[in-house]
Write a protein that holds these residues in place. Structure first.
Motif, short mmCIF file in Angstrom:
data_model
loop_
_atom_site.label_atom_id
_atom_site.label_comp_id
_atom_site.label_asym_id
_atom_site.label_seq_id
_atom_site.Cartn_x
_atom_site.Cartn_y
_atom_site.Cartn_z
N LEU A 72 0.85 -1.18 0.00
CA LEU A 72 0.00 0.00 0.00
C LEU A 72 0.89 1.23 0.00
O LEU A 72 2.01 1.21 0.51
N PRO A 73 0.38 2.35 -0.56
CA PRO A 73 1.20 3.55 -0.64
C PRO A 73 1.32 4.27 0.70
O PRO A 73 0.40 4.27 1.51
N ARG A 74 2.52 4.87 0.89
CA ARG A 74 2.73 5.78 2.01
C ARG A 74 3.47 6.99 1.44
O ARG A 74 4.67 6.93 1.19
N PRO A 75 2.74 8.08 1.19
CA PRO A 75 3.40 9.27 0.65
C PRO A 75 4.24 9.97 1.71
O PRO A 75 3.85 10.01 2.88
N GLY A 76 5.38 10.50 1.27
CA GLY A 76 6.21 11.34 2.12
C GLY A 76 6.02 12.78 1.71
O GLY A 76 5.01 13.13 1.09
N SER A 77 6.99 13.62 2.00
CA SER A 77 6.84 15.03 1.63
C SER A 77 6.85 15.20 0.11
O SER A 77 6.11 15.99 -0.43
N GLU A 78 7.69 14.46 -0.59
CA GLU A 78 7.77 14.54 -2.05
C GLU A 78 7.73 13.18 -2.72
O GLU A 78 7.58 13.09 -3.93
N THR A 79 7.90 12.12 -1.95
CA THR A 79 8.03 10.79 -2.53
C THR A 79 6.87 9.89 -2.12
O THR A 79 6.14 10.19 -1.19
N LEU A 80 6.79 8.79 -2.81
CA LEU A 80 5.80 7.77 -2.52
C LEU A 80 6.55 6.47 -2.31
O LEU A 80 7.36 6.08 -3.15
N ASP A 81 6.30 5.82 -1.19
CA ASP A 81 6.84 4.48 -0.95
C ASP A 81 5.67 3.51 -0.97
O ASP A 81 4.55 3.86 -0.57
N ARG A 121 -8.60 7.18 -23.36
CA ARG A 121 -8.35 5.86 -23.97
C ARG A 121 -6.92 5.65 -24.43
O ARG A 121 -6.56 4.54 -24.81
N VAL A 122 -6.09 6.67 -24.38
CA VAL A 122 -4.69 6.47 -24.77
C VAL A 122 -3.80 6.31 -23.55
O VAL A 122 -2.58 6.23 -23.67
N GLY A 123 -4.39 6.23 -22.36
CA GLY A 123 -3.63 5.92 -21.15
C GLY A 123 -3.22 7.09 -20.30
O GLY A 123 -2.49 6.92 -19.33
N HIS A 124 -3.70 8.28 -20.64
CA HIS A 124 -3.40 9.43 -19.78
C HIS A 124 -4.25 9.36 -18.52
O HIS A 124 -5.41 8.96 -18.57
N ARG A 125 -3.64 9.76 -17.40
CA ARG A 125 -4.28 9.70 -16.09
C ARG A 125 -4.28 11.09 -15.48
O ARG A 125 -3.27 11.77 -15.47
N LEU A 126 -5.42 11.49 -14.95
CA LEU A 126 -5.51 12.73 -14.18
C LEU A 126 -5.66 12.32 -12.72
O LEU A 126 -6.65 11.67 -12.35
N GLY A 127 -4.66 12.66 -11.93
CA GLY A 127 -4.70 12.34 -10.51
C GLY A 127 -5.13 13.54 -9.68
O GLY A 127 -5.69 14.51 -10.21
N GLN A 128 -4.81 13.49 -8.41
CA GLN A 128 -5.20 14.56 -7.49
C GLN A 128 -4.35 15.82 -7.67
O GLN A 128 -4.69 16.87 -7.18
N GLY A 129 -3.19 15.68 -8.33
CA GLY A 129 -2.36 16.85 -8.58
C GLY A 129 -1.08 16.91 -7.76
O GLY A 129 -0.29 17.83 -7.92
N GLY A 130 -0.85 15.91 -6.91
CA GLY A 130 0.36 15.93 -6.10
C GLY A 130 1.59 15.38 -6.81
O GLY A 130 2.72 15.63 -6.39
N GLU A 154 -14.14 8.54 -17.40
CA GLU A 154 -13.48 8.66 -18.70
C GLU A 154 -13.79 10.03 -19.31
O GLU A 154 -14.91 10.52 -19.23
N VAL A 155 -12.76 10.63 -19.90
CA VAL A 155 -12.92 11.87 -20.64
C VAL A 155 -12.42 11.63 -22.06
O VAL A 155 -11.66 10.69 -22.31
N GLU A 156 -12.83 12.47 -22.97
CA GLU A 156 -12.45 12.26 -24.37
C GLU A 156 -10.94 12.33 -24.56
O GLU A 156 -10.36 11.48 -25.22
N ALA A 157 -10.32 13.35 -23.99
CA ALA A 157 -8.87 13.48 -24.13
C ALA A 157 -8.33 14.33 -22.98
O ALA A 157 -8.93 15.33 -22.62
N LEU A 158 -7.20 13.91 -22.45
CA LEU A 158 -6.47 14.68 -21.45
C LEU A 158 -5.20 15.20 -22.11
O LEU A 158 -4.60 14.50 -22.93
N VAL A 159 -4.82 16.39 -21.75
CA VAL A 159 -3.58 16.96 -22.26
C VAL A 159 -2.52 16.70 -21.19
O VAL A 159 -2.57 17.27 -20.11
N PRO A 160 -1.57 15.79 -21.48
CA PRO A 160 -0.59 15.45 -20.46
C PRO A 160 0.44 16.57 -20.26
O PRO A 160 0.76 17.30 -21.19
N GLU A 161 0.93 16.65 -19.04
CA GLU A 161 2.05 17.53 -18.72
C GLU A 161 3.33 16.75 -19.06
O GLU A 161 3.30 15.53 -19.16
N PRO A 162 4.45 17.43 -19.20
CA PRO A 162 5.70 16.72 -19.55
C PRO A 162 6.09 15.64 -18.54
O PRO A 162 6.74 14.67 -18.90
N TRP A 163 5.68 15.79 -17.28
CA TRP A 163 6.06 14.83 -16.24
C TRP A 163 5.06 13.69 -16.09
O TRP A 163 5.30 12.75 -15.34
#
Length: 179
Positions: A72-81, A121-130, A154-163
């Motif tokens: 299970l995830p345990r987020p830190g200040s900047e990382t996820l373990d 449908r092309v695999g882009h994911r919109l998360g919470q923003g962290g 599902e949305v028609e298309a998401l515009v991914p950020e570089p990261w």
């Protein structure tokens, strides 16, 4: 001073949270679609459902009882373990009050079931923003990345950020989507 209007992503996140909360889906249908993952070797990571997310804990329990290492995830200040989980592991409230493992052994899962707010449908994911999952995915490109969502997210298309790191698949109560 005027308050700037919300960004398009902030507006979309609000809309998708509302869709997810209003939807009553069948988590067993998602669990059924995930069953094929039990034939694969290696640790499987999931999450504790929060605010309308599909509940993958029954699948994780099944994987654990079949001998898989589960995390299970345990987020830190900047990382996820990802922390090795078992049913008796002590949990504590984390970000937004979401239960997370207290202590425990970090492991690198080969399969990550990731919660999300939206997907296309092309695999882009919109998360919470962290950015926690994207940073982890970047550091562990060999892991299979599977988004878990309700079909209404599902949305028609998401515009991914570089990261942003695309998903290998998305599983909903209706289908397994492999971009």
């Amino acid at each position: 001073m005027a308050v700037p209007p919300p960004s398009p992503k902030a507006k979309l996140r609000r809309e998708l949270r509302a869709r997810r909360l209003a939807f009553t889906g069948d988590p067993q249908a998602i669990e059924q679609r995930l069953t094929s993952l039990l034939a694969q070797e290696g640790p499987i990571a999931g999450y504790i459902a929060h605010k309308g997310e599909p509940d993958v804990l029954p699948f994780l329990m099944r994987a654990f009882h079949l001998g898989h290492a589960v995390a299970l995830p345990r987020p830190g200040s900047e990382t996820l373990d990802f922390i090795r989980w078992h049913p008796d592991l002590v949990m504590e409230p984390g970000i937004a009050g979401i239960p997370q493992p207290m202590g425990g052994e970090p492991i690198a899962p080969g399969i990550v079931l990731a919660p999300l707010l939206g997907f296309d449908r092309v695999g882009h994911r919109l998360g919470q923003g962290g950015g926690y999952y994207d940073r982890w995915f970047t550091a562990h490109p060999q892991a299979m990345r599977i988004g878990i969502a309700w079909s209404v997210q599902e949305v028609e298309a998401l515009v991914p950020e570089p990261w942003d790191v695309p998903l290998h698949a998305i599983v909903t109560e209706k289908e397994w989507i492999a971009p």
